[in-house]
Design an enzyme around this catalytic site. Structure first.
Site, PDB file in Angstrom:
ATOM      1  N   SER A 136       0.928  -1.189   0.097  1.00 53.14           N
ATOM      2  CA  SER A 136      -0.065   0.020   0.036  1.00 53.14           C
ATOM      3  C   SER A 136       0.720   1.181   0.068  1.00 53.14           C
ATOM      4  O   SER A 136       1.962   1.205   0.583  1.00 53.14           O
ATOM      5  CB  SER A 136      -0.971  -0.024   1.196  1.00 53.14           C
ATOM      6  OG  SER A 136      -0.064   0.382   2.401  1.00 53.14           O
ATOM      7  N   ASP A 137       0.173   2.495  -0.552  1.00 49.07           N
ATOM      8  CA  ASP A 137       1.006   3.418  -0.190  1.00 49.07           C
ATOM      9  C   ASP A 137       0.763   3.811   1.209  1.00 49.07           C
ATOM     10  O   ASP A 137      -0.167   3.302   1.916  1.00 49.07           O
ATOM     11  CB  ASP A 137       0.182   4.638  -1.252  1.00 49.07           C
ATOM     12  CG  ASP A 137       1.260   6.136  -1.052  1.00 49.07           C
ATOM     13  OD1 ASP A 137       2.175   6.036  -0.308  1.00 49.07           O
ATOM     14  OD2 ASP A 137       0.918   6.736  -1.998  1.00 49.07           O
ATOM     15  N   TRP A 138       1.789   4.601   1.735  1.00 49.69           N
ATOM     16  CA  TRP A 138       1.783   4.892   3.034  1.00 49.69           C
ATOM     17  C   TRP A 138       0.304   5.574   3.728  1.00 49.69           C
ATOM     18  O   TRP A 138      -0.050   6.523   3.519  1.00 49.69           O
ATOM     19  CB  TRP A 138       2.652   5.735   3.786  1.00 49.69           C
ATOM     20  CG  TRP A 138       3.868   4.918   4.044  1.00 49.69           C
ATOM     21  CD1 TRP A 138       4.604   5.094   5.376  1.00 49.69           C
ATOM     22  CD2 TRP A 138       4.603   3.693   3.348  1.00 49.69           C
ATOM     23  NE1 TRP A 138       5.912   4.263   5.199  1.00 49.69           N
ATOM     24  CE2 TRP A 138       5.678   3.330   3.920  1.00 49.69           C
ATOM     25  CE3 TRP A 138       4.326   3.465   1.984  1.00 49.69           C
ATOM     26  CZ2 TRP A 138       6.698   2.261   3.654  1.00 49.69           C
ATOM     27  CZ3 TRP A 138       5.134   2.312   1.669  1.00 49.69           C
ATOM     28  CH2 TRP A 138       6.239   2.112   2.354  1.00 49.69           C
ATOM     29  N   GLY A 139      -0.582   4.558   4.827  1.00 54.93           N
ATOM     30  CA  GLY A 139      -1.805   4.977   5.057  1.00 54.93           C
ATOM     31  C   GLY A 139      -2.938   5.175   4.029  1.00 54.93           C
ATOM     32  O   GLY A 139      -3.911   5.496   4.227  1.00 54.93           O
ATOM     33  N   GLY A 140      -2.643   4.216   2.841  1.00 55.26           N
ATOM     34  CA  GLY A 140      -3.578   4.232   2.000  1.00 55.26           C
ATOM     35  C   GLY A 140      -4.372   2.897   1.691  1.00 55.26           C
ATOM     36  O   GLY A 140      -5.153   2.512   1.065  1.00 55.26           O
TER      37      GLY A 140
END
Length: 749
Positions: A227-231
């Site tokens: 995932s993208d960070w926090g995604g």
């Protein structure tokens, strides 16, 4: 490193593998021999932070080489340059103990306003994919893994965590997915990073169609999806869709996975498959070497930067600065305090920074030339604008050439989009005043995204688009100004006359949580050329101190829907230089609107004066295909295809037309199919015509021939409604429908 299959671990330990231990590291599972690995930004340099810090570039990171960002490498049109940069980043990653590098970014430049365009290569998917694949292959050849991002349709920063990119499948397949497909199939990246946005309402991180059906089943991706960070918005839904590793860590998500398995809502085999992929990723772990050659990498950064800048204009051969020039005025704050990178998660702490002013002074001193510097304007409000402009004009009046460094007032950055593409009014006023005073004026631009040249373009003699060139960009600009290096960059994105002319203008950045990709496949030059819309400089444009001529061109068919293009290029100038050969394909064949032309192959060749070289380009089936949403696959329409050699997307210098038999497409018919499809069907159409004609008298037949255009009026009617006006026996209709189902379908793409 020998490892135990994590499928044999307790469920809680397997779930722990699937989210980060902290912000940058994965969870180790010692009992399975799975070590913790480090993931780190970035696309154009390593941003490894000390201790516990955020990922947005606010806190200091360890020193690393800031290479030219993708906005610059895109304009190099040079896969070798992309590979050399990727390899150098791989070496620095290994030195600093980074196991997976988060990059490159291959998202398409849909709008020049996207704040993160400096991290992306181009408005064209072929160019983006070729450069990114070279980057990934070379980086991974040094040991660390790459994470190609942001998958997919992530083309703005506005509302990026929530916005739904509402885009049709043909547009996705032809514009926004091919660069990822090229990297996955040609370079096998260790990971693919899902994007923050939604696609047609479904978050990319939990989009099964995207992450499993397309990425894994169609393209054969066998790495880990991160995932993208926090995604990640729903950990269980994301895991079921095909997302393996959530970053950063989230203990609540791990617990949710365990609960879902025990309740029967999630098959444990899904957890096992993802745990296995993360364990395989951890196999890239290697001890940090601790050292890399900072001097060699800085020199490489300077060489690469020189190959990226684009000479847009050079009236009267104002550049390079020759021996006849004795006095040089350098004007603009960016000359002394260069802008060389964008903001956000890819912000690098450079090992050093070359200022253009110092580099110009050093080269000028070697030639006995004098350099006068005037600040010209102040970005921070420190200084009176009128006084600074007056000082710059005096320096220009006393010079043989004035070199003015300009750029947007605000950095390109992750997290927000630009409001416009204009340079600050005081900079435009400055350069016009300087141009009126100096015998010759050259402008050097520093910008992460396209800027408007209107208001000063016609007043100056030369314009060098420098983009953001990395930490050694100042030296590279000096090399280009003095002719130590020869410009060879070409625009990887169009420079419009007005923001309002851009194809996404009315839809960007969307409203109420949705952004509509209403321009479809007509992105960038595809739109400008198809709509015959004037631009300031077209995609592919770039000048040089050398001159080149395109000679013999030939297109030879190598199959029913493949061909080979050969063309001879000659350096007709007095300087060695690099030239980009651009191959486009144009056609109107098929049932969908096609762009006026599309880039289908390219290469950059370096030639000495008088040297000629014949280059060859294989064009595969995809070079001629469109994505047929009705068939659910790529199709080649029968018809003529013109293969073109373009000086740029707007100027064709040679072309040849070939005829392709294409796919024998005969769609199945039903009573809901429009009348036009029935009459136009290659097998059923003649049968239907005969059937209708058989029941007519001679007078009715003559009358129908007089009013043949009546068919146009009913062409869009479904057949079941058309039957209210004509009589066709039911058994004949059934036979014709069965006949349509037996007609040959198109060959698989």
């Amino acid at each position: 490193m020998p490892r135990t299959d994590p499928a044999g671990l307790p469920l809680e330990r397997k779930a722990a593998l699937l989210s980060g231990r902290d912000f940058w590291r994965t969870e180790p599972v010692d009992e399975a021999g799975v070590p913790s690995i480090v993931l780190s930004d970035g696309p154009h340099g390593i941003r490894l932070q000390k201790g516990e810090a955020d990922h947005m570039g606010v806190h200091a990171s360890l020193p690393a080489t800031c290479f030219p960002p993708a906005v610059a490498i895109g304009s190099s049109w040079d896969v070798e340059a992309a590979a050399r940069l990727g390899a150098a980043i791989g070496r620095e990653a290994r030195a600093l103990g980074v196991d997976v590098v988060l990059g490159p970014g291959v998202n398409i430049k849909r709008s020049p306003l996207c704040g993160r365009n400096f991290e992306y290569y181009s408005e064209d998917p072929l160019l983006s994919g070729a450069l990114a694949a070279a980057h990934v292959n070379a980086l991974q050849g040094e040991g660390p893994g790459a994470s190609v991002k942001h998958f997919a349709a992530n083309n703005q920063e506005t509302d990026r965590m929530r916005v739904s990119a509402d885009v049709d499948e043909r547009t996705l397949r032809e514009i926004y997915l091919p660069a990822f497909e090229r990297v996955v199939t040609d370079a096998r990246p260790a990971t693919v990073m899902s994007s923050y946005n939604r696609i047609n309402g479904v978050p990319a991180s939990q989009n099964r169609w995207l992450l499993t059906e397309v990425l894994r089943e169609e393209w054969g991706f066998d790495g880990a999806v991160v995932s993208d960070w926090g995604g990640v918005y729903d950990r269980v839904a994301a895991l079921a869709a095909g997302l393996d590793l959530q970053m950063p860590g989230d203990g609540d998500g791990d617990a949710a996975v365990v609960r879902a398995v025990r309740s029967g809502d999630l098959d444990e085999a899904v957890v096992d498959a993802s745990a296995r992929r993360v364990a395989d990723l951890a196999g890239r772990r290697a001890p940090a070497t601790g050292v890399f050659d900072t001097d060699a990498h800085h020199a490489l950064a300077r060489e690469l930067a020189a190959s990226c800048a684009v000479l847009l204009k050079n009236d009267g051969a104002a550049l390079p600065i020759g021996a006849d020039v004795r006095r040089i005025a350098v004007i603009g704050e960016f000359a002394a305090a260069p802008r060389y990178q964008g903001g956000g998660s890819s912000h690098i702490n450079p090992t050093r920074v070359d200022a253009p002013l110092e580099a110009v002074q050093a080269l000028a001193a070697d030639r006995g030339q004098t350099v006068t510097y005037a600040r010209g304007f102040a970005l921070d409000g420190d200084g009176d604008g009128t006084d600074l402009r007056r000082e710059a004009v005096r320096a220009a009046e006393e010079s043989d050439i004035a070199v003015v460094f300009l750029g947007p007032a605000k950095d390109a950055s992750e997290g927000y989009d630009r409001a416009d593409i204009d340079l600050p009014a005081e900079q435009v006023e400055l350069v016009r005043a300087v141009a009126a005073a100096a015998p010759r004026t050259a402008v050097v631009l520093s910008n992460g995204g396209v800027v408007s040249l209107e208001g000063f373009h016609d007043d100056v003699d030369a314009i060098l688009e420098g983009w953001l060139l990395g930490q050694a960009g100042g030296g590279a600009v000096a090399d280009l100004l003095f002719g130590v290096a020869v410009p060879s960059g070409r625009l990887a994105e169009t420079i419009p006359l007005r923001l309002q002319d851009t194809p996404s203008h009315l839809n960007f950045p969307g409203e109420q949580g949705h952004v509509r990709y209403g321009e479809g496949v007509m992105v960038g030059y595809r739109y400008y050329e198809t709509a015959d819309r004037a631009v300031r400089y077209p995609f592919g444009h770039g000048l040089s101190y050398a001159t080149f001529a395109t000679g013999d061109m030939d297109v030879a068919m190598t199959g029913e829907d493949t061909a080979t293009v050969t063309v001879t290029v000659t350096n007709t100038g007095e300087r060695a230089g690099g030239h980009v050969v651009q191959v486009y394909v144009a056609t109107t064949a098929g049932p969908v609107r096609r762009p006026a032309r599309e880039l289908r192959a390219f290469t950059k060749v370096f030639l000495d004066p008088g040297e000629s070289r014949t280059v060859e380009f294989p064009l595969d089936r995809r070079a001629f295909a469109f994505y047929d949403v009705e068939l659910g696959r790529w199709a080649v329409a029968p018809g003529d295809y013109t293969v073109q050699i373009g000086e740029n997307a707007a100027r064709v210098v040679a072309e040849r037309t070939i005829t392709l038999t294409g796919d024998a497409v005969a769609a199945s018919l039903s009573l809901d199919s429009p009348v036009a499809d029935w009459f136009g069907h290659p097998v059923v159409g003649p049968v239907l015509t005969r059937t209708l004609s058989a029941g007519m008298t001679d007078e009715q037949r003559r009358e129908s021939e007089k009013h043949a255009d009546m068919l146009d009026m009913v062409a869009s009617l479904p057949m079941r409604q058309f039957l209210a006006f004509v009589s066709v026996p039911a058994e004949d209709l059934e036979a014709m429908i069965e006949l349509s189902e037996q007609a040959p379908a198109s060959a698989p793409a």
